[in-house]
Design a protein around this motif. Structure first.
Motif, PDB file in Angstrom:
ATOM      1  N   MET A 160      -9.021   5.326  12.234  1.00 46.00           N
ATOM      2  CA  MET A 160      -7.871   5.904  12.933  1.00 46.00           C
ATOM      3  C   MET A 160      -6.887   6.440  11.892  1.00 46.00           C
ATOM      4  N   LEU A 161      -6.447   7.669  12.079  1.00 43.66           N
ATOM      5  CA  LEU A 161      -5.451   8.274  11.205  1.00 43.66           C
ATOM      6  C   LEU A 161      -4.163   8.472  11.997  1.00 43.66           C
ATOM      7  N   VAL A 162      -3.113   7.782  11.578  1.00 44.15           N
ATOM      8  CA  VAL A 162      -1.802   7.896  12.223  1.00 44.15           C
ATOM      9  C   VAL A 162      -0.878   8.646  11.268  1.00 44.15           C
ATOM     10  N   ILE A 163      -0.370   9.787  11.724  1.00 43.44           N
ATOM     11  CA  ILE A 163       0.542  10.601  10.924  1.00 43.44           C
ATOM     12  C   ILE A 163       1.910  10.532  11.579  1.00 43.44           C
ATOM     13  N   SER A 164       2.881  10.029  10.838  1.00 41.11           N
ATOM     14  CA  SER A 164       4.217   9.846  11.398  1.00 41.11           C
ATOM     15  C   SER A 164       5.241  10.627  10.593  1.00 41.11           C
ATOM     16  N   GLY A 165       6.372  10.856  11.218  1.00 36.10           N
ATOM     17  CA  GLY A 165       7.514  11.347  10.478  1.00 36.10           C
ATOM     18  C   GLY A 165       8.219  10.192   9.788  1.00 36.10           C
ATOM     19  N   VAL A 166       9.189  10.547   8.954  1.00 36.76           N
ATOM     20  CA  VAL A 166      10.122   9.589   8.394  1.00 36.76           C
ATOM     21  C   VAL A 166      11.367  10.389   8.017  1.00 36.76           C
ATOM     22  N   ASN A 167      12.493   9.744   7.859  1.00 34.62           N
ATOM     23  CA  ASN A 167      13.737  10.478   7.602  1.00 34.62           C
ATOM     24  C   ASN A 167      13.731  11.164   6.234  1.00 34.62           C
ATOM     25  N   HIS A 168      14.758  11.984   5.982  1.00 37.24           N
ATOM     26  CA  HIS A 168      14.848  12.734   4.732  1.00 37.24           C
ATOM     27  C   HIS A 168      14.723  11.791   3.526  1.00 37.24           C
ATOM     28  N   ARG A 169      14.114  12.292   2.473  1.00 35.71           N
ATOM     29  CA  ARG A 169      13.843  11.465   1.298  1.00 35.71           C
ATOM     30  C   ARG A 169      15.106  10.825   0.728  1.00 35.71           C
ATOM     31  N   ALA A 170      16.200  11.571   0.706  1.00 37.09           N
ATOM     32  CA  ALA A 170      17.427  11.060   0.088  1.00 37.09           C
ATOM     33  C   ALA A 170      18.035   9.893   0.853  1.00 37.09           C
ATOM     34  N   THR A 171      17.632   9.725   2.144  1.00 43.65           N
ATOM     35  CA  THR A 171      18.217   8.666   2.965  1.00 43.65           C
ATOM     36  C   THR A 171      17.380   7.389   2.971  1.00 43.65           C
ATOM     37  N   LEU A 172      16.144   7.464   2.475  1.00 46.20           N
ATOM     38  CA  LEU A 172      15.227   6.338   2.623  1.00 46.20           C
ATOM     39  C   LEU A 172      15.701   5.131   1.819  1.00 46.20           C
ATOM     40  N   GLN A 184      18.457   3.595   2.187  1.00 39.81           N
ATOM     41  CA  GLN A 184      19.909   3.603   1.967  1.00 39.81           C
ATOM     42  C   GLN A 184      20.697   2.971   3.113  1.00 39.81           C
ATOM     43  N   ASN A 185      20.029   2.619   4.212  1.00 37.78           N
ATOM     44  CA  ASN A 185      20.694   2.000   5.371  1.00 37.78           C
ATOM     45  C   ASN A 185      21.897   2.824   5.826  1.00 37.78           C
ATOM     46  N   MET A 186      21.652   4.112   6.063  1.00 33.65           N
ATOM     47  CA  MET A 186      22.721   5.034   6.428  1.00 33.65           C
ATOM     48  C   MET A 186      22.880   5.200   7.933  1.00 33.65           C
ATOM     49  N   GLY A 187      22.099   4.451   8.711  1.00 36.10           N
ATOM     50  CA  GLY A 187      22.215   4.549  10.161  1.00 36.10           C
ATOM     51  C   GLY A 187      21.610   5.816  10.727  1.00 36.10           C
ATOM     52  N   GLU A 206      15.796   4.912  12.062  1.00 32.21           N
ATOM     53  CA  GLU A 206      15.665   4.405  10.700  1.00 32.21           C
ATOM     54  C   GLU A 206      15.073   2.994  10.672  1.00 32.21           C
ATOM     55  N   LEU A 207      14.187   2.772   9.714  1.00 33.69           N
ATOM     56  CA  LEU A 207      13.678   1.443   9.396  1.00 33.69           C
ATOM     57  C   LEU A 207      13.995   1.155   7.930  1.00 33.69           C
ATOM     58  N   PRO A 208      14.156  -0.116   7.569  1.00 34.64           N
ATOM     59  CA  PRO A 208      14.463  -0.425   6.167  1.00 34.64           C
ATOM     60  C   PRO A 208      13.406   0.099   5.198  1.00 34.64           C
ATOM     61  N   ASP A 209      12.136  -0.114   5.534  1.00 32.04           N
ATOM     62  CA  ASP A 209      11.055   0.386   4.690  1.00 32.04           C
ATOM     63  C   ASP A 209       9.817   0.529   5.572  1.00 32.04           C
ATOM     64  N   GLN A 210       9.697   1.691   6.195  1.00 22.42           N
ATOM     65  CA  GLN A 210       8.648   1.914   7.185  1.00 22.42           C
ATOM     66  C   GLN A 210       7.251   1.788   6.566  1.00 22.42           C
ATOM     67  N   ARG A 211       7.046   2.383   5.419  1.00 19.77           N
ATOM     68  CA  ARG A 211       5.714   2.386   4.823  1.00 19.77           C
ATOM     69  C   ARG A 211       5.296   0.987   4.387  1.00 19.77           C
ATOM     70  N   ALA A 212       6.240   0.196   3.892  1.00 21.52           N
ATOM     71  CA  ALA A 212       5.905  -1.173   3.491  1.00 21.52           C
ATOM     72  C   ALA A 212       5.446  -1.991   4.690  1.00 21.52           C
ATOM     73  N   LEU A 213       6.082  -1.758   5.841  1.00 24.91           N
ATOM     74  CA  LEU A 213       5.682  -2.455   7.061  1.00 24.91           C
ATOM     75  C   LEU A 213       4.236  -2.124   7.419  1.00 24.91           C
ATOM     76  N   ILE A 214       3.908  -0.842   7.449  1.00 23.94           N
ATOM     77  CA  ILE A 214       2.564  -0.427   7.843  1.00 23.94           C
ATOM     78  C   ILE A 214       1.537  -0.821   6.787  1.00 23.94           C
ATOM     79  N   ALA A 215       1.944  -0.757   5.528  1.00 24.21           N
ATOM     80  CA  ALA A 215       1.011  -1.085   4.444  1.00 24.21           C
ATOM     81  C   ALA A 215       0.562  -2.535   4.476  1.00 24.21           C
ATOM     82  N   SER A 216       1.286  -3.380   5.236  1.00 23.04           N
ATOM     83  CA  SER A 216       0.906  -4.789   5.300  1.00 23.04           C
ATOM     84  C   SER A 216      -0.397  -5.000   6.053  1.00 23.04           C
ATOM     85  N   PHE A 217      -0.828  -4.003   6.868  1.00 26.55           N
ATOM     86  CA  PHE A 217      -2.088  -4.190   7.581  1.00 26.55           C
ATOM     87  C   PHE A 217      -2.961  -2.947   7.633  1.00 26.55           C
ATOM     88  N   ALA A 218      -2.407  -1.757   7.366  1.00 22.79           N
ATOM     89  CA  ALA A 218      -3.250  -0.562   7.321  1.00 22.79           C
ATOM     90  C   ALA A 218      -4.125  -0.602   6.073  1.00 22.79           C
TER      91      ALA A 218
END
Length: 526
Positions: free
Chosen positions: A95-107, A109-112, A116-128
């Motif tokens: 399965m290939l899941v392609i997602s968006g994520v916010n602008h690079r400069a905001t990742l 940074q907890n800018m609201g 926004e997630l604190p670290d979206q890729r780290a979450l997915i990397a825990s089981f993908a």
């Protein structure tokens, strides 16, 4: 060459990799991915929930053998897909899941920012199996090559790519051709000869076939015939060797099957992980110590798990089975079919009395809908069939009642399966409780005009859990949610409908509707 945006180039590159269907719900965080979709050959399917997108991609992949692809927004969209990704991980589904994520400069940074997630890729990397962020436009072909390399090698599962909003609109000036698929590991001749030596001395061999063998049926059947060996199939392996007269479509958790394995002098296990939900369903620790064991798997890590093999063969199942068959000269006694038939009878008789009627009902449904594929959820009929069901061909019986065990899988996966192989009608086996997890996907089935009969076993609650609680001396709280009026649901979504309360009426209703578009058949037993 006219420059394309990343979103446009992504679609073009997916086309080059053979992607024909994408499941997704567009949003502001993925809209740019859709810029090139309308002009492409790729069919877009809109589920009603991102979890449905993942389950549809799963069903599609199981039928076609190609990765199911989903487009989802960052944050809640991706998290809604996580359950489906975890099911795919458990069952080795690409399965290939392609997602968006916010602008690079905001990742980070907890800018609201929106979604926004604190670290979206780290979450997915825990089981993908693999998760990667596209950091700049020019790297898109390389990122896709790495994703598809993971999808095509070793044990399949979910892969994730995230694309920041500002990268989606960047120009891509060149599009290289997709990298050639990486070859699977090649087992050496010495290991093959060791396996053949064991086969030559075996007098009561048995084959265990799992989901990793479903695209190797011809080679598996040929070797089993040469060996004159019964073929015991796990849940995901049902239908393998069906035409040989050697298939035993029964759970290895049944006592009769365990006894046969213990009494054999050689077991050849193909594409099966020896997981608890197949081999120790009742968690009694009674699975036997196997005699001489040959294991065939495309994953080195899987070969290192479970029973230690006498010989481990890593690589493509069809190729390895064909090589073994070519090296093996049989000295058949002709006893294999008799052994298989005896074991089929013993396994069928070993099904618990509480599920005996359901097994008989499924057999009758298989007769009346001989061309159908059964895609299931966690429900009584599925539990029964996982113990014993004689599927007509590989990939005609699969469900989420093993492994990760996600409730609500069946309806959406059935839609994905119907889209993957439109000529094969689908019966979705689901309970009234499980249907309510993904009720809205009935609308997707109507939109896509698939041939699916949603067979809803309505016992007015979570009966399996209620029974478990009562037997454990626990007051059954929370197990009787009121189901909707199924006839009104069917009318609301524009499905054909029938309500029945006997097995004979159910068989007739399904037989009249299978292959005739989208229907809901309610089987009331509560």
């Amino acid at each position: 060459m006219v420059a394309m945006t990343v979103g446009e180039a992504l679609v073009r590159l997916l086309e080059k990799r053979g992607v024909e269907v994408v499941f997704g719900i567009p949003g502001v965080h993925t809209a740019e991915l859709y810029r090139g979709l309308a002009a492409s050959s790729i069919r877009h399917v809109t589920p009603r929930h991102e979890q449905g997108a993942g389950f549809m991609a799963d069903g599609y992949a199981r039928v076609t053998g190609r990765p199911g692809v989903a487009f989802v927004i960052t944050g809640p969209g991706l998290l809604n897909t996580v359950t489906a990704m975890a099911q795919a991980r458990a069952d080795s589904i690409p399965m290939l899941v392609i997602s968006g994520v916010n602008h690079r400069a905001t990742l980070g940074q907890n800018m609201g920012c929106l979604h926004e997630l604190p670290d979206q890729r780290a979450l997915i990397a825990s089981f993908a199996l693999h998760s990667e962020r596209l950091e700049e436009a020019g790297l898109l072909p390389d990122v896709l090559d790495r994703a598809f390399a993971v999808l095509g090698s070793g044990r399949p599962g979910p892969v994730h790519i995230e694309i920041p909003l500002d990268v989606m609109v960047e120009p891509v000036l060149s599009q290289s051709e997709p990298a050639a698929p990486l070859p699977l590991a090649a087992t050496g001749a010495a290991a093959l000869e060791q396996a053949v030596a064991l086969m030559k001395t075996a007098r009561t061999p048995v084959v265990l076939a799992g989901g990793g063998a479903v695209f190797a049926d011809e080679a598996l059947s040929a070797l089993a015939t040469k060996l004159d060996a019964p073929v015991i199939t796990t849940v995901n392996g049902r239908g393998l060797a069906a035409a040989t007269g050697l298939a035993v479509p029964a759970s290895p958790s049944l006592p009769a099957v365990r006894e046969a394995l213990a009494a054999s002098d050689l077991v050849i296990a193909v594409g099966t992980e020896f997981g608890q939900t197949d081999y120790d369903m009742y968690v009694d620790g009674g699975f036997p110590v196997l005699p001489a064991l040959i294991r065939i798997d495309r994953s080195q890590s899987q070969l290192a798990c479970g029973p230690k093999p006498s010989v481990a063969l890593e690589g493509d199942a069809a190729d390895l089975l064909a090589q073994l068959a070519a090296r093996f000269t049989p000295e058949q006694t002709g006893a294999g079919r008799a052994r298989a038939e005896s074991l089929r009878r013993a396994a069928r008789q070993a099904v618990p009395a509480a599920l005996d009627g359901e097994v008989s009902l499924l057999s009758a449904l298989g007769d009346v809908a001989a061309r159908a594929r059964f895609v299931g959820d966690s429900t009584q009929l599925v539990y029964a069939g996982n113990l014993f069901f004689d599927a007509a061909a590989p990939r005609r019986w699969f469900n989420a009642a093993t492994g990760f065990g996600a409730l609500g899988y069946g309806p959406a996966a059935a839609i994905g399966a119907a889209l993957g192989e439109p000529e094969t009608p689908v019966i979705a086996l689901v309970g009234d409780g499980g249907l309510q997890f993904s009720l809205a996907e009935l609308g997707t089935a109507v939109d896509e005009k698939v041939d699916v009969v949603f067979l809803v076993h309505n016992n007015f609650g979570y009966r399996e859990i209620e029974t478990y609680m009562r037997e454990a001396g626990i007051a059954p709280v929370g197990v009787m949610p009121t189901p909707p009026d199924m006839e009104h649901v069917a009318r609301a979504y524009g499905l054909g409908f029938a309500r029945v309360s006997t097995a004979d009426a159910l068989i007739k209703a399904v037989g009249e509707r299978i292959g005739r578009g989208v229907h809901l058949v309610e089987y009331q037993t509560g």
